[in-house]
Design an enzyme around this catalytic site. Structure first.
Site, short mmCIF file in Angstrom:
data_model
loop_
_atom_site.label_atom_id
_atom_site.label_comp_id
_atom_site.label_asym_id
_atom_site.label_seq_id
_atom_site.Cartn_x
_atom_site.Cartn_y
_atom_site.Cartn_z
N GLN A 126 1.20 -0.97 0.10
CA GLN A 126 -0.37 -0.26 -0.22
C GLN A 126 1.33 1.20 0.31
O GLN A 126 1.80 1.40 0.89
CB GLN A 126 -1.09 -0.33 1.06
CG GLN A 126 -1.73 1.09 1.28
CD GLN A 126 -2.61 0.91 2.80
OE1 GLN A 126 -3.91 1.32 2.52
NE2 GLN A 126 -2.12 1.24 3.75
N GLY A 127 0.71 2.46 -0.80
CA GLY A 127 1.22 3.91 -0.86
C GLY A 127 0.26 4.85 -0.78
O GLY A 127 0.20 5.56 -1.49
N TYR A 128 -0.49 4.77 0.62
CA TYR A 128 -1.02 5.62 0.95
C TYR A 128 -0.02 6.27 1.70
O TYR A 128 0.70 7.95 1.80
CB TYR A 128 -1.82 5.04 1.56
CG TYR A 128 -3.60 4.72 1.07
CD1 TYR A 128 -3.24 4.57 -0.07
CD2 TYR A 128 -4.48 4.80 1.72
CE1 TYR A 128 -4.48 4.10 -0.77
CE2 TYR A 128 -5.44 4.64 1.61
CZ TYR A 128 -5.57 4.22 0.03
OH TYR A 128 -6.55 4.00 -0.61
N SER A 129 0.33 6.17 3.07
CA SER A 129 1.13 7.22 3.57
C SER A 129 3.35 7.57 3.06
O SER A 129 2.89 7.04 2.30
CB SER A 129 1.70 6.72 5.25
OG SER A 129 0.22 6.01 6.00
N GLU A 244 -10.15 -1.11 4.61
CA GLU A 244 -9.17 -1.79 5.91
C GLU A 244 -9.90 -1.47 7.50
O GLU A 244 -9.05 -2.52 8.41
CB GLU A 244 -8.87 -0.81 5.29
CG GLU A 244 -7.28 -0.97 6.67
CD GLU A 244 -6.53 0.53 6.12
OE1 GLU A 244 -6.14 1.62 5.72
OE2 GLU A 244 -5.14 0.70 7.10
N SER A 383 -5.18 6.77 13.22
CA SER A 383 -5.10 6.78 15.04
C SER A 383 -6.02 6.64 15.97
O SER A 383 -7.39 6.91 15.23
CB SER A 383 -4.13 7.81 14.86
OG SER A 383 -4.92 8.92 15.49
N ASN A 384 -5.59 6.47 17.36
CA ASN A 384 -6.83 6.60 17.60
C ASN A 384 -7.59 7.61 18.43
O ASN A 384 -9.43 7.53 18.21
CB ASN A 384 -6.86 5.81 19.21
CG ASN A 384 -6.93 3.58 19.28
OD1 ASN A 384 -7.04 2.97 17.71
ND2 ASN A 384 -6.90 3.15 19.96
N GLU A 385 -6.90 8.84 17.94
CA GLU A 385 -7.19 10.20 18.08
C GLU A 385 -8.23 10.27 17.26
O GLU A 385 -9.14 11.33 17.25
CB GLU A 385 -5.71 11.17 18.66
CG GLU A 385 -5.44 11.17 19.42
CD GLU A 385 -3.81 9.76 19.94
OE1 GLU A 385 -4.32 9.15 19.06
OE2 GLU A 385 -3.74 9.02 20.72
#
Lengths: 398, 380
Positions: A126-129, A244, A383-385
């Protein structure tokens, strides 16, 4: 209200169990249960067993070789395969890019890519981040500039899980800088063997090579590798993220991890008795088991609502937060169970082939590395935030 | 009331801080960690030359006569640098055991050489079944001629791989977990029957398990009176606990500093992420955990060298409990606030986090010390 499985669902569960008992290789199950290292060959071997059974592409329509399972069936599969120690399928090809290609790709792309995902010829990543983007995915900077029949891609992706094994990467790239951040993004499929693609390992704090940086330096990508329309990639990316996020709570995996923890606490000693009989430790285990029970029912309630035609929304964000916290607590307790022996970092014991004496518990070497590795659960997949922000907006209306 | 260091103490802390800053930048630390030795022999030598290895010893033994607060100053700075040298093991713990229980000969011979950095002694108290209970000793020492024969296994001796001498607890009497009947012996790691299984540790140090198979030692290997080492070990373990609390404070301060810098520079959604209230409050929680740990580290240092008492034990247990919880909270939150970056080997924060978690596995985690404290509760 009826919380029991139907007769059909029970029969399905029996089929799943029989299949796992007969077909799941014992060495692979042992690695998964003990937290040992999985090789690429292990993943490929298990994938072919699943493909042969017709149970690999559980998110695909049957016409493309998928299996149409209900939400409950998927849940049963998840629980049982975790319980038996089956490896989780690497999701990037089968569960992430494939649904996007099926929904938005051209007929040609479907014909080309889907069979190769099943056969294992293509291993996707995966090339997302990107280094500067994180949870602010739309801020991505990797550029793709149209040049005749090709795009010329320049930029950098990061946290590319298992990119070292992959020969294909699906990328979000910026094709338009003149419009709002979300509107100038395209969804591009890139062959990792193309000149100009470089993969560099990122070693994580537990010493593992699981993630990578991927660099694109004037990489020529044929225009027919564009999925859907140019500049509409954000829509496809969001569609993919819904895939996802299902299952990120990892309830089945937590149940398996909890049972592993209890086995370890049964073998470790404290004051001359098994640690699991120690009042303090037993209470800690009891607390996480209770929390997991609650999360498990919450999970079933979401599944039931999907089954009834609902769309999992912000509830799955809450469940992701709780589920990952629970899993992290279990790994914390597993490490604590070792007492002073949580300190040694004996890498050779992580290989299944290791035949020497174990320093402490037979599964002890994996526990501290796993605790540190599982810190990622509250960071990745949104993230959980970020999940809490989603709940804030979608459910609470704040 | 004055919580400030006096002039001498401030000078001591500055000396260590300067040394650590100069010699222990993070990239160098990674190299020390990966080397065979697992730490910097050169740094250890400098600690010796500057008199830092003599800090806690009595002046008549060539020491500095340093208090718990002096040791705290050194340990905090070593913690800030994630230093890998066996200072706590050799100087604080082994030095303490020998000072308290050793014969005049042992003190003269060993302490004088520890003080100059010439001798490294590491202590083995844990065993595979002991789970932080220092009385849970199954290693046995049988009288044999003038000396003893040792059999058993001591676990996770940090720095033990490179020690010149190893001190081990072994039972000369009593049943498992009795508080009497434990003795302390000095063992030459190269003696016949001694085997070391060496390994790296999660936090970048090196350690070993020591296997004792019919190891013969002379009568002069016994430290203190036979069967009477239990209380000595408990007392010195308390000093080790205070030292670890101080080290943890140094590592927490650095973790918080790194995280704060990150919140101010890292941008998302167009603003530094430190502008998000949820992260601000998390940072506040981390800082107040640190303040609690700092307070308890000061308190622990102030009683570390007091005479043995329930009150001293209570304070030390409380300090380790607070430090253990604070360290874990700060380690986990610092990683979370950094996102993926905080999980990478290349970036120092991950290594601070690992050290903070592993400090909880030395001389008892927060659960262990909560139980100890509960066992010492005074009815009012």
């Amino acid at each position: 209200m009826n919380m029991n499985y139907t007769a059909d669902e029970l029969a399905f569960r029996d089929d799943v169990r029989t299949f796992l008992e007969e077909k799941l290789p014992a060495d692979i199950a042992a690695k998964v249960k003990q937290g040992r290292r999985m090789s690429r060959a292990d993943h490929e071997r298990w994938q072919q067993i699943l493909v042969k059974q017709g149970w690999y592409a559980t998110h695909w329509p049957e016409e493309y070789g998928g299996v149409k399972w209900t939400a409950v069936q998927k849940h049963i599969w998840d629980e049982e395969s975790c319980r038996y120690g089956a490896p989780r399928s690497i999701p990037f090809g089968v569960n992430m890019v494939a649904p996007v290609i099926i929904k938005f790709g051209s007929e040609e792309q479907k014909q080309h890519y889907l069979p190769r995902i099943l056969s294992g010829e293509h291993w996707w990543c995966q090339g997302y981040s990107e280094p500067g983007s994180g949870s602010d995915l739309a801020s991505l900077k990797t550029r793709a500039v149209r040049d005749g029949d090709h795009y010329i891609v320049n930029g950098q992706k990061t946290w590319t899980t298992l990119g070292q094994h992959a020969n294909m990467i699906f990328c979000l790239v910026r094709t338009n800088t003149e419009v709002k951040a979300q509107e100038g993004i395209s969804f591009l499929l890139i062959d990792m063997d193309t000149p100009g693609v470089t993969v560099r390992p990122i070693i994580t704090l537990d010493g593992e090579h699981e993630v990578n940086e991927v660099f694109f330096d004037d990489v020529k990508v044929p225009v027919y590798n564009l999925v859907g329309e140019e500049d509409k990639g954000w829509t496809y990316a969001k569609y993919l993220l819904t895939y996802e996020r299902t299952g990120l709570a990892g309830i089945g995996a937590s149940k398996a991890a909890l049972s592993h923890l209890k086995a370890i606490a049964g073998r470790q000693q404290k004051n001359g008795r098994p640690l699991i009989e120690d009042p303090t430790f037993a209470q800690r285990i009891a607390q996480v088991e209770i929390d997991l029970m609650a999360a498990s029912i919450s999970n079933l309630r979401i599944i039931a609502s999907v089954e009834g035609g609902g769309v999992p929304g912000a509830e799955s964000s809450m469940l992701k937060v709780r589920g990952t916290e629970i899993r992290q607590t279990i790994t914390d307790l597993s490490r604590r169970a070792l007492g002073p022996y949580a300190q040694p970092f004996v890498e050779e014991e992580l290989d299944l082939a290791y035949e020497g004496e174990h320093l402490s518990d037979e599964d002890g070497a994996a526990l501290s590395p796993q605790y540190f590795n599982m810190r990622k659960l509250s960071i990745f997949g949104g993230s959980n935030e970020i999940q809490k922000n989603i709940v804030t907006k979608m459910i609470l209306g704040l | 009331m004055d919580f400030n260091l006096n002039e001498e103490q401030q000078m001591l802390q500055d000396t260590v801080a300067r040394l650590v800053r100069g010699e222990y930048e993070f990239e160098k630390r990674l190299k020390f960690s990966e080397s065979e030795q697992g730490y910097s022999e050169d740094f250890w030598k400098q600690l010796g030359e500057l008199g830092l290895c003599a800090v806690p010893f009595p002046e008549e033994l060539g020491g500095f006569g340093g208090s718990g607060v002096d040791v705290q100053s050194v340990m905090t700075e070593l913690g800030r640098g994630l230093c890998l040298e066996p200072y706590m093991q050799t100087v604080v713990l082994a030095g303490g055991l020998i000072s308290q229980a050793g014969s005049d000969n042992q003190k003269e011979d060993w302490l004088s050489r520890i003080a100059t950095g010439e001798l490294k002694i590491v202590v083995g108290l844990d065993e595979p079944q002991s789970h932080y209970n220092l009385n849970d000793v199954e290693t046995r020492a049988e009288k044999s001629g003038d000396g003893y024969v040792l059999n058993g296994r001591k676990g996770v001796l940090i720095g033990g791989h490179a020690a010149d001498l190893i001190l081990v607890s072994a039972r000369t009497g009593g049943d498992s977990r009795d508080d009497s009947g434990v003795s302390l012996f000095a063992v030459d790691p190269n003696a016949e029957g001694v085997e070391r299984r060496v390994y790296p540790t999660m936090d970048g140090a090196k350690g070993c398990d020591v296997f004792l198979n019919n190891v013969q030692v002379g009568a002069d290997a016994l430290i203190g009176a036979e069967g009477q080492a239990g209380p000595v070990i408990q007392y010195q373990a308390g000093r080790a606990v205070a030292a670890l609390c101080a080290e943890a404070v140094g590592a927490m301060e650095e973790s918080i500093k790194l995280t704060l810098e990150y919140l101010k520079t890292r941008k998302q959604f167009g603003v530094p992420i430190g502008k998000f209230q949820v992260l601000q409050h998390r940072m506040v929680d981390m800082s107040s955990e640190l303040e609690q740990a700092r307070s308890m580290s000061i308190l622990a240092a102030s009683v570390a060298n007091d005479d043995a008492s329930d009150e001293r034990d209570r304070i030390l247990a409380a300090a380790k409990n607070v430090t253990g919880r604070a360290g874990q909270f700060i380690a986990e939150q610092a990683i979370q606030l950094h996102g993926g970056i905080g999980m990478t080997w290349e970036y120092s924060l991950a290594h601070y986090a690992k050290r903070l978690i592993m400090i909880n596995h030395q001389f008892g985690d927060d659960d262990h010390h909560l139980e100890r404290y509960a066992g010492l509760l005074e009815a009012s």
